[in-house]
Design a protein around this motif. Sequence first.
Motif, PDB file in Angstrom:
ATOM      1  N   ALA A 269       0.829  -1.211   0.000  1.00 13.95           N
ATOM      2  CA  ALA A 269       0.000   0.000   0.000  1.00 13.95           C
ATOM      3  C   ALA A 269       0.859   1.254   0.000  1.00 13.95           C
ATOM      4  O   ALA A 269       0.524   2.259  -0.649  1.00 13.95           O
ATOM      5  N   ALA A 270       1.988   1.192   0.718  1.00 14.40           N
ATOM      6  CA  ALA A 270       2.886   2.347   0.760  1.00 14.40           C
ATOM      7  C   ALA A 270       3.434   2.671  -0.627  1.00 14.40           C
ATOM      8  O   ALA A 270       3.571   3.841  -0.998  1.00 14.40           O
TER       9      ALA A 270
ATOM     10  N   GLU B  74       1.940   1.952  -3.464  1.00 15.18           N
ATOM     11  CA  GLU B  74       0.832   2.380  -4.316  1.00 15.18           C
ATOM     12  C   GLU B  74       0.363   3.794  -3.980  1.00 15.18           C
ATOM     13  O   GLU B  74       0.030   4.580  -4.884  1.00 15.18           O
ATOM     14  N   ASP B  75       0.340   4.119  -2.682  1.00 13.11           N
ATOM     15  CA  ASP B  75      -0.287   5.381  -2.268  1.00 13.11           C
ATOM     16  C   ASP B  75       0.621   6.591  -2.442  1.00 13.11           C
ATOM     17  O   ASP B  75       0.137   7.726  -2.452  1.00 13.11           O
TER      18      ASP B  75
ATOM     19  N   SER C  11       1.858   9.760   2.121  1.00 15.28           N
ATOM     20  CA  SER C  11       0.576   9.114   2.413  1.00 15.28           C
ATOM     21  C   SER C  11       0.615   8.478   3.794  1.00 15.28           C
ATOM     22  O   SER C  11       1.678   8.276   4.391  1.00 15.28           O
TER      23      SER C  11
ATOM     24  N   ALA D 208      -0.057   5.453   4.405  1.00 12.95           N
ATOM     25  CA  ALA D 208       0.564   4.137   4.272  1.00 12.95           C
ATOM     26  C   ALA D 208       2.081   4.246   4.365  1.00 12.95           C
ATOM     27  O   ALA D 208       2.740   3.389   4.979  1.00 12.95           O
ATOM     28  N   ARG D 209       2.656   5.294   3.764  1.00 12.91           N
ATOM     29  CA  ARG D 209       4.112   5.444   3.848  1.00 12.91           C
ATOM     30  C   ARG D 209       4.578   5.838   5.248  1.00 12.91           C
ATOM     31  O   ARG D 209       5.720   5.594   5.617  1.00 12.91           O
TER      32      ARG D 209
ATOM     33  N   GLU E  74       8.082   5.390  -8.560  1.00 17.26           N
ATOM     34  CA  GLU E  74       6.742   5.867  -8.226  1.00 17.26           C
ATOM     35  C   GLU E  74       5.737   5.471  -9.312  1.00 17.26           C
ATOM     36  O   GLU E  74       6.111   4.917 -10.363  1.00 17.26           O
TER      37      GLU E  74
END
Length: 578
Positions: free
Chosen positions: A120-121, A123-124, A128, A130-131, A165
């Motif tokens: 998720a990190a 992707e987001d 974010s 998630a990061r 990214e």
Amino acid sequence: MHTGTAASPQHWWRDAVIYQVYVRSFLDSTGDGIGDLAGVRAGLPYLKKLGVDGIWLSPFYPSPHHDHGYDVADYCGVDPVFGDLAEFDHLVADAHRLGLKILIDIVPNHCSSEHPWFRAALEDGPRSAARARFHFADGRGAHGELPPNNWRAMFGGPAWSRVTEADGEPGQWYLHLFTPEQPDLNWREPAVGDSFDEVLRFWLDRGVDGFRIDVAAGLFKHPSLPDSPDPEADERARDSVNPLAWNQPEVHQVWRDWRAVCEEYTARDGLDRLLVGEVSVPTPREHAEYVRPDELHQAFFFDLLSAQWDVDAFRKAISEALTDIAGTGSTVTWVLNNHDQVRTVTRYAGESTEVGTARARAAALLMLALPGAAYVYQGEELGLPEVDDLPDEVLTDPIFRRTGSRLRIRDGCRVPLPWSGQASPFGFTAAGSAARPWLPQPEWFAQHATDRALTDTRSFWHLYRDGLALRRSLPQLGEGTLRWLETEPAQVLAFVRGDGLVCAVNFGLGSVPAPAAGAPLLASGDCPPGILPASTAAWWISDPAATPDTPKTPGNPANPANSTDSTNSADSSKGITS
């Protein structure tokens, strides 16, 4: 818990002896060449017969196995290669029926790059939520092409990797103090701690008796992530040395929180749930901070493991542990080996394997005589040396993959155990299976197979079994006091436990007079009355009636009963030598 000691059933961990099971190398029940939970379950009677109080399981969670399970993709599951949750539940139930405790390995410093959080990190994107669960940072340099700082990974190379990214362009960097497949979690983000609270409860509800905590001095990093003053030292060291990435003060609150969770479960049935930490810190005094009454119950004391075969080194390590760690109200947690270290026989070998064997036997008997708890790595009870000639093409340790060097690699202590027979797989894998053990076993493993060890009363196995049996039955052993004896010559390390049990180890190259009278109760090798041979440890129950007619000078205490109340014992004449 040893009935002859001061530890109560509630505080079973204070003098317990725990056997470390490296699951993929213990016993394979399916014939795929990899050990599994059903194999551990099948081996429980063997461990009960050996006399340990419980087992610690290496990670068995779903994982891509870049670091053999220490890269966790799901903290609340079982990797299919090892079984499933139903098999785990059967293992816990069978262990408890045999009176064995179950500890599981938990890895809170980092997870797998395949964990849903890290996916998720990626992707987001930058900044974010998630990061925030990881250590993502912009790079240095005109285009962010340089890592955020100069930290080095303990398994080799930079401690940072750059991601691509969503737009296909090079982006931020993330921190990994081991391998790129093991991103470090950011414990300054509350969601991380909340998640691990749920993980603890998940396994406690399934009946586990505690947790071995990986990298327990890690978790928090300096908030500004500054450059390390000596990055090359960080990479060379196996244990934690970067003061900016390890042993940060905030970590202690995590262990207070985890201890509170364990206390909730203890309140239900009166039995402690154990937290034992892998704590690599510079001094015993800093080590002691982790085992204060409201933090971890125990933390492995690695100074004895790392000590050279030298009387002064051993005495210093033991003395400092008893002064600093036992002073907290905890007990010292002694170890001689684990899945990350060269096996004891090889580490002590010096001139020959025979010398290493004698020294490893003596060290084992010494450890079992020390006050506190002890952990035994699988295969140590068989006297296994390190397998140091594995071909490059079979090596799996990420240290080798990251550095190209065989220095510090750990595969040699992880070769699957030999159980029976004269040829590989030595009973490790089901007979008739076409699969080979995941690491090749050398032919000389036949000399150390369990079936041979059980029938040879002079084997390592019988030394451990006899030592554990006496440790359980003698009131002097386990938790309690230790008093040093002055000995002559100086290469002898000797102490008294409780009411008159003497343990002595000869670190020298020649035989010396024994520091106690009569035949030993237990010895690591041939030990005639009155003599302590080189590289030998022995236990005696001091008996005033057996005091020889020799001067009782401070430098040559012929009978330690002169300086302590002693306990007469019929066993003192047995002279057991395993």
